[in-house]
Write a protein that holds these residues in place. Structure first.
Motif, PDB file in Angstrom:
ATOM      1  N   SER A 267      21.084  89.889  32.300  1.00 32.38           N
ATOM      2  CA  SER A 267      22.314  89.135  32.534  1.00 32.38           C
ATOM      3  C   SER A 267      22.137  87.695  32.070  1.00 32.38           C
ATOM      4  O   SER A 267      22.584  87.332  30.993  1.00 32.38           O
ATOM      5  N   CYS A 268      21.457  86.872  32.861  1.00 27.87           N
ATOM      6  CA  CYS A 268      21.362  85.449  32.503  1.00 27.87           C
ATOM      7  C   CYS A 268      20.477  85.205  31.284  1.00 27.87           C
ATOM      8  O   CYS A 268      20.678  84.244  30.552  1.00 27.87           O
ATOM      9  N   GLU A 269      19.494  86.070  31.095  1.00 30.73           N
ATOM     10  CA  GLU A 269      18.503  85.935  30.011  1.00 30.73           C
ATOM     11  C   GLU A 269      17.763  84.607  30.041  1.00 30.73           C
ATOM     12  O   GLU A 269      17.263  84.133  29.030  1.00 30.73           O
ATOM     13  N   GLY A 271      15.906  83.836  33.203  1.00 26.79           N
ATOM     14  CA  GLY A 271      15.007  83.864  34.357  1.00 26.79           C
ATOM     15  C   GLY A 271      15.574  83.287  35.632  1.00 26.79           C
ATOM     16  O   GLY A 271      14.826  82.811  36.487  1.00 26.79           O
ATOM     17  N   THR A 272      16.892  83.315  35.768  1.00 25.26           N
ATOM     18  CA  THR A 272      17.466  82.750  36.990  1.00 25.26           C
ATOM     19  C   THR A 272      18.071  83.784  37.932  1.00 25.26           C
ATOM     20  O   THR A 272      18.218  83.523  39.117  1.00 25.26           O
ATOM     21  N   CYS A 273      18.446  84.962  37.423  1.00 24.13           N
ATOM     22  CA  CYS A 273      19.272  85.838  38.264  1.00 24.13           C
ATOM     23  C   CYS A 273      18.535  87.027  38.880  1.00 24.13           C
ATOM     24  O   CYS A 273      18.966  87.573  39.882  1.00 24.13           O
ATOM     25  N   GLY A 274      17.442  87.465  38.293  1.00 29.16           N
ATOM     26  CA  GLY A 274      16.684  88.592  38.846  1.00 29.16           C
ATOM     27  C   GLY A 274      17.169  89.965  38.398  1.00 29.16           C
ATOM     28  O   GLY A 274      16.591  90.974  38.791  1.00 29.16           O
ATOM     29  N   CYS A 276      16.766  91.549  35.709  1.00 31.75           N
ATOM     30  CA  CYS A 276      15.783  92.295  34.900  1.00 31.75           C
ATOM     31  C   CYS A 276      14.433  92.421  35.590  1.00 31.75           C
ATOM     32  O   CYS A 276      13.451  92.779  34.957  1.00 31.75           O
ATOM     33  N   CYS A 306      13.262  89.333  30.884  1.00 30.59           N
ATOM     34  CA  CYS A 306      14.122  88.683  29.900  1.00 30.59           C
ATOM     35  C   CYS A 306      13.456  87.457  29.304  1.00 30.59           C
ATOM     36  O   CYS A 306      13.862  86.991  28.240  1.00 30.59           O
TER      37      CYS A 306
HETATM   38  S1  FES Z   1      18.328  88.624  33.151  1.00 34.04           S
HETATM   39 FE1  FES Z   1      18.434  87.132  34.695  1.00 34.04          FE
HETATM   40  S2  FES Z   1      16.354  86.909  35.293  1.00 34.04           S
HETATM   41 FE2  FES Z   1      16.269  88.213  33.602  1.00 34.04          FE
END
Ligand code: FES
Length: 319
Positions: A267-269, A271-274, A276, A306
């Motif tokens: 999603s965020c690509e 490293g903020t959302c978790g 992946c 990500c």
């Molecule tokens: S896609 Fe959001 S942390 Fe990896």
């Protein structure tokens, strides 16, 4: 959390400030949308596998619509530009159900909400929830200038307007907000929440820590981080799928696995959302995210694929 996507339509689009649009999203048939908690975000699916997250900034008690504010980022990797260019009134799109990685703590102590720029959005939903619960709070909204800040009028006319403090640098000789005033009167039960540009958040959080806020009482949500990218190539074995890939110097693990035909959700690509996050079976990750805590990173049994890479020539992942 559910993976089911919802179809919504843009009922209203407003230019809220320089470069910021607010979108009101509703069910096309007028049905209520899933209930959300203050601090929650939704994923907007913007086509071409572009998925971006935005905090919900309306009253969580009102599930007739979702409202998001989107800043057109000149360094956009496509997300905010797609929102600005394509999401006009009447356009249908798919979104995720709300997900909350930034919840309010269950406490009756004081909450100090500090939003930097467009990072104010989750704070607005939090303010509605705290006001409805009759809990003590203050919302500090900091920005470069009034013209660059969205939702100012909405906050001035909100039911919690008395709790809102504005600080615009250009109206204060270019100076940032006085954090002594922001944190004044906060006792050990107080919790602070911040969202905004990374440098702003680091300054706010380190000041809160210096003023005695315990780690557990400091809550943050990053919306914009600089992720270190690239490095040496390494091998990844996705054990459950029996797939081996070489992750090149300029690609992520997720990209390499997708290239090999796997369907890795990101999603965020950054490293903020978790989204992946996955379990590590063997090898030592080179953690580059801000999603895991330092303690979680030390365990080396999970990683975000990500953006994080590997300190060992091979990683075995539970994928
Ligand atoms: S896609 Fe959001 S942390 Fe990896």
């Amino acid at each position: 959390m559910t993976d089911e996507l919802l179809t919504v339509v843009v009922r209203k689009r407003e230019q809220q400030a320089e470069g910021v649009v607010a979108l009101e999203l509703v069910d096309p048939q007028g049905n209520p949308l899933p209930v959300f908690e203050a601090g929650a975000h939704i994923d907007l699916h913007l086509g071409d596998n572009l998925v971006r997250q935005y905090s919900l900034c309306n009253d969580p008690a009102d599930s007739s619509s979702y409202r998001v504010g989107v800043l057109k980022d000149p360094n956009s990797r496509g997300g905010s530009i797609a929102v600005h260019d394509t999401l006009h009134e009447g356009v249908e799109l798919q979104i995720s159900a709300p997900r909350n990685l930034f919840p309010l703590a269950q406490t009756n102590g004081r909450s100090v909400l500090i939003g930097g720029g467009i990072g104010v959005t989750p704070m607005i939903a939090m303010a509605y929830a705290l006001q409805a619960a009759g809990k003590p709070f203050d919302l500090w909204y900091c920005g470069r200038s009034r013209a660059s800040c969205a939702f100012v009028e909405d906050l001035q006319n909100s039911p919690f307007a008395d709790h809102v403090h504005f600080h615009f640098d250009d109206e204060n000789d270019g100076k940032g907000v006085d954090l002594d005033a922001v944190f004044a009167g906060s006792d050990s039960d107080a919790h602070m929440y911040t969202c905004g540009p990374a440098g702003f958040m680091e300054w706010v959080m380190s000041t809160a820590a210096a003023k005695g806020f315990a780690d557990a009482n400091i809550h943050k949500e990053f919306f914009q981080v600089e992720v270190e990218t690239g490095g040496e190539a390494f091998e990844v074995y996705a054990e459950a799928s029996d797939v081996t890939v070489t992750v090149g110097p300029d690609e992520s693990i997720a990209q390499a696995l997708n290239r090999a035909g796997m369907k890795i959700k990101v999603s965020c690509e950054q490293g903020t959302c978790g989204t992946c996050l996955c379990d590590v079976i063997e090898g030592i990750p080179d953690h580059r995210d801000v999603f895991l805590t330092d303690e979680e990173k030390e365990d080396n049994d999970q990683m975000t694929i990500c953006c994080s890479r590997s300190k060992t020539p091979r990683l075995v992942l539970d994928l």
